[in-house]
Design a protein around this motif. Structure first.
Motif, PDB file in Angstrom:
ATOM      1  N   UNK A 142      13.066  21.703  -7.146  1.00 13.35           N
ATOM      2  CA  UNK A 142      13.764  23.061  -7.022  1.00 13.35           C
ATOM      3  C   UNK A 142      14.481  23.341  -8.409  1.00 13.35           C
ATOM      4  N   UNK A 143      15.127  22.277  -8.748  1.00 14.61           N
ATOM      5  CA  UNK A 143      15.766  22.647 -10.069  1.00 14.61           C
ATOM      6  C   UNK A 143      14.853  23.216 -11.190  1.00 14.61           C
ATOM      7  N   UNK A 144      13.613  22.557 -11.285  1.00 13.98           N
ATOM      8  CA  UNK A 144      12.791  22.936 -12.199  1.00 13.98           C
ATOM      9  C   UNK A 144      12.121  24.407 -11.969  1.00 13.98           C
ATOM     10  N   UNK A 145      11.950  24.452 -10.466  1.00 12.24           N
ATOM     11  CA  UNK A 145      11.448  25.938 -10.326  1.00 12.24           C
ATOM     12  C   UNK A 145      12.464  26.986 -10.616  1.00 12.24           C
ATOM     13  N   UNK A 146      13.667  26.568 -10.413  1.00 14.04           N
ATOM     14  CA  UNK A 146      14.544  27.658 -10.745  1.00 14.04           C
ATOM     15  C   UNK A 146      14.711  28.092 -12.059  1.00 14.04           C
ATOM     16  N   UNK A 147      14.502  26.936 -13.066  1.00 14.10           N
ATOM     17  CA  UNK A 147      14.569  27.227 -14.537  1.00 14.10           C
ATOM     18  C   UNK A 147      13.085  28.055 -14.490  1.00 14.10           C
ATOM     19  N   UNK A 148      12.055  27.812 -14.121  1.00 17.27           N
ATOM     20  CA  UNK A 148      10.734  28.408 -14.190  1.00 17.27           C
ATOM     21  C   UNK A 148      10.864  29.859 -13.841  1.00 17.27           C
ATOM     22  N   UNK A 149      11.441  30.270 -12.851  1.00 18.43           N
ATOM     23  CA  UNK A 149      11.706  31.625 -12.347  1.00 18.43           C
ATOM     24  C   UNK A 149      12.516  32.311 -13.392  1.00 18.43           C
ATOM     25  N   UNK A 150      13.651  31.701 -13.761  1.00 15.94           N
ATOM     26  CA  UNK A 150      14.489  32.271 -14.831  1.00 15.94           C
ATOM     27  C   UNK A 150      13.743  32.673 -15.921  1.00 15.94           C
ATOM     28  N   UNK A 151      12.855  31.656 -16.780  1.00 15.58           N
ATOM     29  CA  UNK A 151      12.262  31.994 -17.868  1.00 15.58           C
ATOM     30  C   UNK A 151      11.191  33.089 -17.593  1.00 15.58           C
ATOM     31  N   UNK A 152      10.439  32.975 -16.433  1.00 17.85           N
ATOM     32  CA  UNK A 152       9.439  34.074 -16.241  1.00 17.85           C
ATOM     33  C   UNK A 152      10.006  35.556 -16.222  1.00 17.85           C
ATOM     34  N   UNK A 153      11.292  35.534 -15.348  1.00 14.69           N
ATOM     35  CA  UNK A 153      11.791  36.933 -15.251  1.00 14.69           C
ATOM     36  C   UNK A 153      12.310  37.337 -16.814  1.00 14.69           C
ATOM     37  N   UNK A 154      12.804  36.358 -17.561  1.00 18.65           N
ATOM     38  CA  UNK A 154      13.225  36.547 -18.899  1.00 18.65           C
ATOM     39  C   UNK A 154      11.942  37.253 -19.957  1.00 18.65           C
ATOM     40  N   UNK A 155      10.889  36.276 -19.601  1.00 15.73           N
ATOM     41  CA  UNK A 155       9.648  36.557 -20.248  1.00 15.73           C
ATOM     42  C   UNK A 155       9.181  37.935 -20.015  1.00 15.73           C
ATOM     43  N   UNK A 156       9.475  38.632 -18.690  1.00 16.87           N
ATOM     44  CA  UNK A 156       8.941  39.889 -18.416  1.00 16.87           C
ATOM     45  C   UNK A 156       9.848  40.875 -19.005  1.00 16.87           C
TER      46      UNK A 156
END
Length: 314
Positions: A130-144
């Motif tokens: 879940x920690x990795x998923x949270x980082x992944x979501x955060x990076x994806x939002x930033x990339x958008x």
């Protein structure tokens, strides 16, 4: 009698016979093996530098909250794609918010658990996922290139209280509510070639790893519900229903509509009265509602809340 000493001080830590090792947990054992065989590292498995595809949707247009409404009909094609960019950012940031709640609930429970237990070891492994998923979501939002909208301020405040009092059955049932509704949505999205490769890959990673998390949560619910007293069951039913309403109603933050030039109050009313969006939420909740109902976690008193969440169709 066995004496255990601290190697730094040579002072005794405990006296008496060592506790026997906990029995093997078959489900946790299987999930640990599955994790070892198939897991992703979003840092290396996603090409974060790849350009976004011009004109591609960020999520399925048919699942957007305003799809099929007069507001939708009045929007330009560019506005519709832009709405998909902001709406998926809202959903992802709400998912991230709930994953942080989930991790706090699990770690609090693990405070008193035996670290030799495979159940404890798998739960810690899930926290790592879940920690990795949270980082992944955060990076994806930033990339958008859009805000991490998250839940509305009122729901965000309620979340602080929820994570403090939720435990046991309602904690795992709440995990299922959040994870299962997003899982169904993402399973469809990751196969849709109209959607940006970035959001499809994020969905694929999340779906694969959340399948294990949902198995674990279902097992915890099935194992624990039969042990509850009637007052305990009533409490967990109420807590789970409140979670369902809180999560489903906050997936799309009204500020999303401001970003595409719409009045947020008017657009929110249009969304929740939209038959297409009502159908989407009912479809997202179909499996988890059925499971929780079978387990006795949706009582007569809570059905009104579940219907208002739009996750329960009837």
């Amino acid at each position: 009698m066995t004496l255990t000493t601290d190697p730094l001080t040579t002072g005794p830590l405990t006296t008496g016979p060592l506790a026997p090792a906990p029995p093997t947990d078959a489900v946790a054992h299987r999930l640990l093996r599955s994790t070892a065989k198939q897991s992703y590292d979003p840092e290396v498995d996603i090409d974060w530098d790849a350009p976004l595809v011009e004109g591609a949707w960020f999520m399925q247009p048919e699942r957007l909250s305003l799809y099929g409404t007069p507001m939708w009909d009045a929007m330009s094609p560019e506005q519709r794609v832009e709405l998909s960019r902001h709406e998926i950012a809202s959903i992802a940031s709400v998912g991230l918010w709930f994953e942080i709640i989930l991790m706090q609930m699990m770690v609090r429970e693990l405070y008193d658990q035996d670290p030799r237990s495979e159940r404890t070891q798998y739960a810690l492994t899930e926290v790592g996922d879940e920690t990795r998923h949270s980082v992944m979501f955060g990076r994806a939002i930033a990339r958008c290139g859009v805000p991490a909208y998250g839940p509305t301020p009122h729901i965000h405040r309620l979340g602080r209280g929820f994570k403090t009092v939720a435990s046991g059955v309602s904690a795992y049932a709440s995990i299922l509510v959040a994870e299962e509704i997003l899982d169904r949505w993402q399973r469809e999205m990751m196969k849709d070639e109209r959607v940006q490769p970035l959001t499809r890959m994020v969905s694929r990673i999340h779906v694969l790893e959340e399948a294990r998390h949902m198995t674990f949560a279902r097992e915890e619910v099935e194992r624990t519900v039969p042990t509850l007293s009637r007052p305990q069951l009533a409490w967990h039913r109420m807590m789970t229903a409140q979670t369902a309403f809180m999560v489903a109603r906050t997936l799309v933050n009204p500020q999303v509509y401001v970003a595409v030039g719409l009045d947020p109050r008017e657009a929110k009313r249009a969304a929740f009265s939209n038959p297409h969006y009502q159908e989407t939420l009912g479809w997202m909740g179909e499996r988890v509602v059925g499971f929780l109902d079978e387990q006795g976690l949706i009582g007569p008193a809570e059905r009104r809340i579940w219907r208002r969440s739009l996750l329960m169709r009837s």
